[in-house]
Motif scaffolding. Structure first.
Motif, short mmCIF file in Angstrom:
data_model
loop_
_atom_site.label_atom_id
_atom_site.label_comp_id
_atom_site.label_asym_id
_atom_site.label_seq_id
_atom_site.Cartn_x
_atom_site.Cartn_y
_atom_site.Cartn_z
N ASP A 44 0.87 -1.18 0.00
CA ASP A 44 0.00 0.00 0.00
C ASP A 44 0.90 1.23 0.00
N ILE A 45 1.27 1.71 -1.17
CA ILE A 45 2.26 2.78 -1.25
C ILE A 45 1.73 4.10 -0.71
N GLU A 46 0.42 4.25 -0.67
CA GLU A 46 -0.15 5.50 -0.17
C GLU A 46 0.11 5.68 1.32
N SER A 47 0.31 4.57 2.03
CA SER A 47 0.51 4.66 3.48
C SER A 47 1.98 4.78 3.88
N LEU A 48 2.90 4.73 2.90
CA LEU A 48 4.33 4.77 3.20
C LEU A 48 4.80 6.20 3.45
N ARG A 49 5.60 6.37 4.50
CA ARG A 49 6.19 7.69 4.76
C ARG A 49 7.31 7.97 3.77
N SER A 50 8.07 6.92 3.39
CA SER A 50 9.17 7.09 2.44
C SER A 50 9.28 5.84 1.58
N ALA A 51 8.99 6.00 0.28
CA ALA A 51 9.09 4.87 -0.64
C ALA A 51 10.53 4.39 -0.72
N GLU A 52 11.47 5.32 -0.74
CA GLU A 52 12.89 4.95 -0.85
C GLU A 52 13.34 4.12 0.35
N ALA A 53 12.98 4.56 1.56
CA ALA A 53 13.37 3.82 2.76
C ALA A 53 12.77 2.43 2.76
N TRP A 54 11.51 2.32 2.33
CA TRP A 54 10.85 1.01 2.29
C TRP A 54 11.56 0.08 1.31
N LEU A 55 11.89 0.60 0.13
CA LEU A 55 12.54 -0.21 -0.89
C LEU A 55 13.95 -0.61 -0.47
N VAL A 56 14.70 0.32 0.11
CA VAL A 56 16.05 0.00 0.58
C VAL A 56 16.01 -1.09 1.64
N THR A 57 15.05 -0.99 2.55
CA THR A 57 14.91 -2.00 3.61
C THR A 57 14.60 -3.37 3.03
N ILE A 58 13.65 -3.43 2.11
CA ILE A 58 13.27 -4.71 1.51
C ILE A 58 14.45 -5.32 0.74
N VAL A 59 15.11 -4.51 -0.09
CA VAL A 59 16.24 -5.02 -0.88
C VAL A 59 17.38 -5.48 0.02
N THR A 60 17.66 -4.73 1.08
CA THR A 60 18.73 -5.11 2.00
C THR A 60 18.42 -6.44 2.68
N ARG A 61 17.20 -6.59 3.17
CA ARG A 61 16.84 -7.83 3.87
C ARG A 61 16.78 -9.03 2.92
N LEU A 62 16.30 -8.80 1.70
CA LEU A 62 16.30 -9.88 0.71
C LEU A 62 17.74 -10.28 0.36
N ALA A 63 18.61 -9.28 0.24
CA ALA A 63 20.01 -9.57 -0.09
C ALA A 63 20.70 -10.32 1.05
N ILE A 64 20.39 -9.97 2.29
CA ILE A 64 20.96 -10.68 3.45
C ILE A 64 20.52 -12.14 3.41
N ASP A 65 19.24 -12.38 3.17
CA ASP A 65 18.73 -13.76 3.10
C ASP A 65 19.40 -14.54 1.98
N ARG A 66 19.54 -13.90 0.82
CA ARG A 66 20.15 -14.59 -0.32
C ARG A 66 21.63 -14.85 -0.07
N LEU A 67 22.30 -13.90 0.59
CA LEU A 67 23.72 -14.09 0.89
C LEU A 67 23.93 -15.25 1.85
N ARG A 68 23.05 -15.37 2.85
CA ARG A 68 23.15 -16.49 3.78
C ARG A 68 23.01 -17.82 3.05
N ALA A 69 22.06 -17.88 2.11
CA ALA A 69 21.87 -19.12 1.33
C ALA A 69 23.06 -19.36 0.41
N ALA A 70 23.62 -18.28 -0.15
CA ALA A 70 24.73 -18.42 -1.10
C ALA A 70 26.01 -18.88 -0.43
N ARG A 71 26.14 -18.62 0.87
CA ARG A 71 27.38 -18.96 1.55
C ARG A 71 27.67 -20.46 1.51
N SER A 72 26.63 -21.27 1.71
CA SER A 72 26.85 -22.71 1.66
C SER A 72 27.18 -23.15 0.23
#
Length: 293
Positions: A44-72
């Motif tokens: 719901d983008i209308e309720s977001l205070r900052s689209a950039e902050a939301w997107l950075v957070t999602i991409v960072t957390r997805l990248a952390i999860d993928r990096l953990r899987a990639a390590r093995s």
């Protein structure tokens, strides 16, 4: 273009930069952006205070999860794992080339970042490469500001201890690479030897798809002899082109007009101290699309 798509595209370059620095792979970074887009499309983008902050957070957390899987996966990788290079024509100021030159994303640094834990790496990338405030960093990582400061401090210490001690100016970097390319192309053993330090090292990544050393090749003389042997064995078939590799001058090597490898360099200030050779065909696919002999 609707508002949702326009907002995502506006921040895409930054999101791509975060994901690539986290993962060292353009393909994995694109997968992360695709996952982020799917989540963004359902939000719901209308309720977001900052689209950039939301997107950075999602991409960072997805990248952390993928990096953990990639390590093995990388632990079981055949031979040495090196990042996928971002290759651009040397004299074309494309938006991507300008981005890479503005931020430190050299293959040498990405190799060092592999030594960090996923959250340490995220904290370092967001703070050092994108100058994120600690309050924003805490929100993105879901930690306290104090914890984020500790992560950044610990990561910075480890990076500083492991990264190359010397840097070359862009002009001297280019001159050294051009001189090495010319000497390698003509099989000039002495010319190459003069451009390499005594302790110069070469690390190659074949990914189990093509032949590559499963050990670090050490010594300037041995490295010069290797390139000399390639010139002799493939006379008339081998060609080098100076390109931009992750924002710095590097080499693309072709065999019979087909991209065979990408070479990135480290320096001691005056000579070549290390060479990273990417030969894995899977990691050269994007480079092949923008280079030619």
């Amino acid at each position: 273009m609707d508002q949702r798509t326009e907002l995502f595209q506006r921040h895409r370059r930054r999101l791509q930069g975060i994901a690539y620095r986290m993962l060292g792979s353009t393909a994995d970074a694109e997968d992360v952006l695709q996952d982020a887009w799917l989540r963004w499309n359902e939000s719901d983008i209308e309720s977001l205070r900052s689209a950039e902050a939301w997107l950075v957070t999602i991409v960072t957390r997805l990248a952390i999860d993928r990096l953990r899987a990639a390590r093995s996966e990388r632990a079981a990788y055949p031979g040495f794992w090196l990042p996928e290079p971002v290759v651009e024509p040397l004299d074309e100021d494309t938006p991507q080339a300008l981005l890479e030159r503005a931020d430190d994303v050299s293959l040498a640094l990405l190799k060092v970042l592999e030594q960090l834990g996923p959250e340490e790496r995220a904290a370092f990338v967001l703070r050092q490469a994108f100058d994120m405030e600690y309050a924003e960093l805490a929100a993105a990582l879901g930690k306290s500001e104090a914890a984020c400061r500790q992560l950044v401090h610990r990561a910075a210490e480890r990076v500083q201890a492991a990264r190359p001690r010397f840097t070359a100016s862009p002009d001297s970097h280019r001159r050294l690479v051009e001189a090495f390319a010319a000497a390698a192309a003509r099989g000039d053993l002495g010319g190459m030897r003069a451009l390499l330090t005594e302790e110069a090292a070469l690390v190659g990544d074949g990914g189990g798809k093509v032949r590559s050393f499963d050990f670090v090749l050490q010594g300037g003389r041995r490295l010069a002899q290797l390139y000399f042997a390639v010139a002799r064995r493939h006379a008339g078939q081998v060609a080098y082109r100076v390109v931009r590799v992750n924002g710095q001058p590097g080499l693309a090597r072709f065999m019979d007009g087909v991209l065979e490898s990408v070479h990135a360099f480290e320096f001691d200030g005056e000579r070549i101290a290390a060479i990273h050779v990417q030969r894995n065909p899977d990691k050269l696919a994007r480079a092949a699309a923008v280079t030619s002999p």
